[in-house]
Design a protein around this motif. Structure first.
Motif, PDB file in Angstrom:
ATOM      1  N   LEU B   8     -49.674  20.304 -21.028  1.00 38.18           N
ATOM      2  CA  LEU B   8     -50.532  19.248 -21.557  1.00 38.18           C
ATOM      3  C   LEU B   8     -49.767  18.381 -22.544  1.00 38.18           C
ATOM      4  O   LEU B   8     -49.870  17.146 -22.529  1.00 38.18           O
ATOM      5  CB  LEU B   8     -51.757  19.860 -22.243  1.00 38.18           C
ATOM      6  CG  LEU B   8     -52.957  20.139 -21.359  1.00 38.18           C
ATOM      7  CD1 LEU B   8     -54.086  20.776 -22.155  1.00 38.18           C
ATOM      8  CD2 LEU B   8     -53.445  18.845 -20.726  1.00 38.18           C
ATOM      9  N   THR B   9     -48.995  19.015 -23.397  1.00 39.27           N
ATOM     10  CA  THR B   9     -48.199  18.256 -24.357  1.00 39.27           C
ATOM     11  C   THR B   9     -47.193  17.368 -23.637  1.00 39.27           C
ATOM     12  O   THR B   9     -46.976  16.214 -24.021  1.00 39.27           O
ATOM     13  CB  THR B   9     -47.477  19.219 -25.310  1.00 39.27           C
ATOM     14  OG1 THR B   9     -48.440  20.072 -25.932  1.00 39.27           O
ATOM     15  CG2 THR B   9     -46.728  18.461 -26.391  1.00 39.27           C
ATOM     16  N   LEU B  11     -47.465  16.115 -20.641  1.00 31.79           N
ATOM     17  CA  LEU B  11     -48.188  15.012 -19.991  1.00 31.79           C
ATOM     18  C   LEU B  11     -48.869  14.092 -21.002  1.00 31.79           C
ATOM     19  O   LEU B  11     -49.543  13.141 -20.621  1.00 31.79           O
ATOM     20  CB  LEU B  11     -49.225  15.572 -19.012  1.00 31.79           C
ATOM     21  CG  LEU B  11     -48.673  16.097 -17.688  1.00 31.79           C
ATOM     22  CD1 LEU B  11     -49.795  16.586 -16.798  1.00 31.79           C
ATOM     23  CD2 LEU B  11     -47.883  15.009 -16.975  1.00 31.79           C
ATOM     24  N   GLY B  12     -48.694  14.377 -22.262  1.00 30.23           N
ATOM     25  CA  GLY B  12     -49.305  13.524 -23.282  1.00 30.23           C
ATOM     26  C   GLY B  12     -48.682  12.149 -23.341  1.00 30.23           C
ATOM     27  O   GLY B  12     -49.357  11.176 -23.666  1.00 30.23           O
ATOM     28  N   PRO B  14     -47.584   8.676 -21.943  1.00 26.43           N
ATOM     29  CA  PRO B  14     -47.998   7.827 -20.815  1.00 26.43           C
ATOM     30  C   PRO B  14     -46.877   7.613 -19.793  1.00 26.43           C
ATOM     31  O   PRO B  14     -47.148   7.587 -18.587  1.00 26.43           O
ATOM     32  CB  PRO B  14     -48.372   6.512 -21.489  1.00 26.43           C
ATOM     33  CG  PRO B  14     -48.753   6.877 -22.875  1.00 26.43           C
ATOM     34  CD  PRO B  14     -47.855   8.028 -23.239  1.00 26.43           C
ATOM     35  N   GLN B  17     -46.717  10.596 -17.690  1.00 28.82           N
ATOM     36  CA  GLN B  17     -47.845  10.571 -16.768  1.00 28.82           C
ATOM     37  C   GLN B  17     -47.525   9.693 -15.567  1.00 28.82           C
ATOM     38  O   GLN B  17     -47.774  10.073 -14.413  1.00 28.82           O
ATOM     39  CB  GLN B  17     -49.091  10.038 -17.475  1.00 28.82           C
ATOM     40  CG  GLN B  17     -49.633  10.943 -18.568  1.00 28.82           C
ATOM     41  CD  GLN B  17     -50.839  10.343 -19.255  1.00 28.82           C
ATOM     42  OE1 GLN B  17     -51.538   9.506 -18.696  1.00 28.82           O
ATOM     43  NE2 GLN B  17     -51.097  10.756 -20.497  1.00 28.82           N
ATOM     44  N   PHE B  20     -44.964  11.414 -13.356  1.00 24.38           N
ATOM     45  CA  PHE B  20     -45.561  12.529 -12.624  1.00 24.38           C
ATOM     46  C   PHE B  20     -46.463  12.022 -11.503  1.00 24.38           C
ATOM     47  O   PHE B  20     -46.452  12.558 -10.388  1.00 24.38           O
ATOM     48  CB  PHE B  20     -46.341  13.418 -13.585  1.00 24.38           C
ATOM     49  CG  PHE B  20     -46.877  14.665 -12.969  1.00 24.38           C
ATOM     50  CD1 PHE B  20     -46.042  15.738 -12.710  1.00 24.38           C
ATOM     51  CD2 PHE B  20     -48.218  14.770 -12.628  1.00 24.38           C
ATOM     52  CE1 PHE B  20     -46.533  16.894 -12.136  1.00 24.38           C
ATOM     53  CE2 PHE B  20     -48.713  15.923 -12.051  1.00 24.38           C
ATOM     54  CZ  PHE B  20     -47.867  16.989 -11.806  1.00 24.38           C
ATOM     55  N   GLU B  21     -47.224  10.989 -11.809  1.00 23.99           N
ATOM     56  CA  GLU B  21     -48.143  10.445 -10.804  1.00 23.99           C
ATOM     57  C   GLU B  21     -47.377   9.875  -9.607  1.00 23.99           C
ATOM     58  O   GLU B  21     -47.782  10.062  -8.458  1.00 23.99           O
ATOM     59  CB  GLU B  21     -49.017   9.352 -11.453  1.00 23.99           C
ATOM     60  CG  GLU B  21     -50.136   8.881 -10.560  1.00 23.99           C
ATOM     61  CD  GLU B  21     -51.296   8.342 -11.373  1.00 23.99           C
ATOM     62  OE1 GLU B  21     -51.160   8.196 -12.606  1.00 23.99           O
ATOM     63  OE2 GLU B  21     -52.350   8.055 -10.763  1.00 23.99           O
ATOM     64  N   THR B  24     -46.350  12.608  -7.318  1.00 23.73           N
ATOM     65  CA  THR B  24     -47.392  13.232  -6.496  1.00 23.73           C
ATOM     66  C   THR B  24     -47.456  12.613  -5.110  1.00 23.73           C
ATOM     67  O   THR B  24     -48.005  13.212  -4.192  1.00 23.73           O
ATOM     68  CB  THR B  24     -48.778  13.092  -7.174  1.00 23.73           C
ATOM     69  OG1 THR B  24     -49.031  11.710  -7.414  1.00 23.73           O
ATOM     70  CG2 THR B  24     -48.810  13.869  -8.480  1.00 23.73           C
ATOM     71  N   VAL B  70     -43.042  17.261  -7.573  1.00 28.93           N
ATOM     72  CA  VAL B  70     -43.998  18.011  -8.387  1.00 28.93           C
ATOM     73  C   VAL B  70     -43.956  19.469  -7.957  1.00 28.93           C
ATOM     74  O   VAL B  70     -43.802  19.782  -6.769  1.00 28.93           O
ATOM     75  CB  VAL B  70     -45.430  17.459  -8.246  1.00 28.93           C
ATOM     76  CG1 VAL B  70     -45.435  15.953  -8.358  1.00 28.93           C
ATOM     77  CG2 VAL B  70     -46.062  17.907  -6.965  1.00 28.93           C
TER      78      VAL B  70
END
Lengths: 107, 107
Positions: B8-9, B11-12, B14, B17, B20-21, B24, B70
DNA sequence: GCTTACCGTAAGCTACGACTTACCGAAGGG
DNA sequence: CCCTTCGGTAAGTCGTAGCTTACGGTAAGC
């Protein structure tokens, strides 16, 4: 930046993770959180403000205290976003696997 | 700090994020990510290192390039953690609701 | 073997975010 | 009515996360 990504950014801070995790066990007042956590009460207030702005928690007045709870709708939205990640990565993986088997047939 | 909270940290941020997106949708090389994103290639490398350390992505050498994907196991772990949040908050909510109805009967 | 493409790491700078203390307002209790 | 509890906001400090440029190192192509 969608709302779900804003939630992820909000939960990026470990202290906010701890606060949010405490709230999953039930509503808590600001002072109660500050008693447990190793930070001052104003710091807790600031974190709660961030969590509230992205829709992860809700607050309601209870006499002189202010109780914060997790917002089920917000948490559901975050889970849905993660599920999107999951679905797409799974699809990409399967596509990659099928390409691999295609290559195996050609070799 | 459990591994899921570390995710979570990670992916904190942006930018992470966004990285990572993108992943996917399928594996990508560092340079491909840098071409799309508004940051330099070394910055992408640093972000990928963080994502890799927490187990959200995997890398493999492909000739001179390095492909990042991923990690399904890591994403599953994160989803499981979120599901824990969901289950506990739901239980707390129901307990609160039952207390409310109890109070209603008494009034 | 030289060059080119691709990438990781080091060093350094800057901006921002997470704290603190101080202050003020609102709600209850005696 | 004070006074106490409880909490949000302002102002200011400090650490660090994220970025850049510069450099070195490996794999492929000619």
């Amino acid at each position: 930046m969608t709302n779900a990504t804003a939630m992820l950014t909000a939960l990026g801070d470990p202290t906010r993770q701890a606060i949010f995790e405490r709230l999953t066990d039930g509503p808590l007042a600001v002072g109660q959180l500050a008693d447990v956590l190793p930070i001052s009460r104003p710091a807790v207030s600031q974190h709660l403000k961030v969590l509230k702005e992205v829709g992860l928690v809700t607050d309601r007045q209870e006499g002189t205290r202010r109780l914060y709870s997790v917002d089920p709708d917000g948490l559901a939205e975050l889970r849905a976003h993660l599920d999107g990640f999951w679905a797409r990565s799974l699809a990409a993986f399967q596509q990659h696997a099928s390409r691999e088997s295609q290559n195996d047939q050609n070799n």
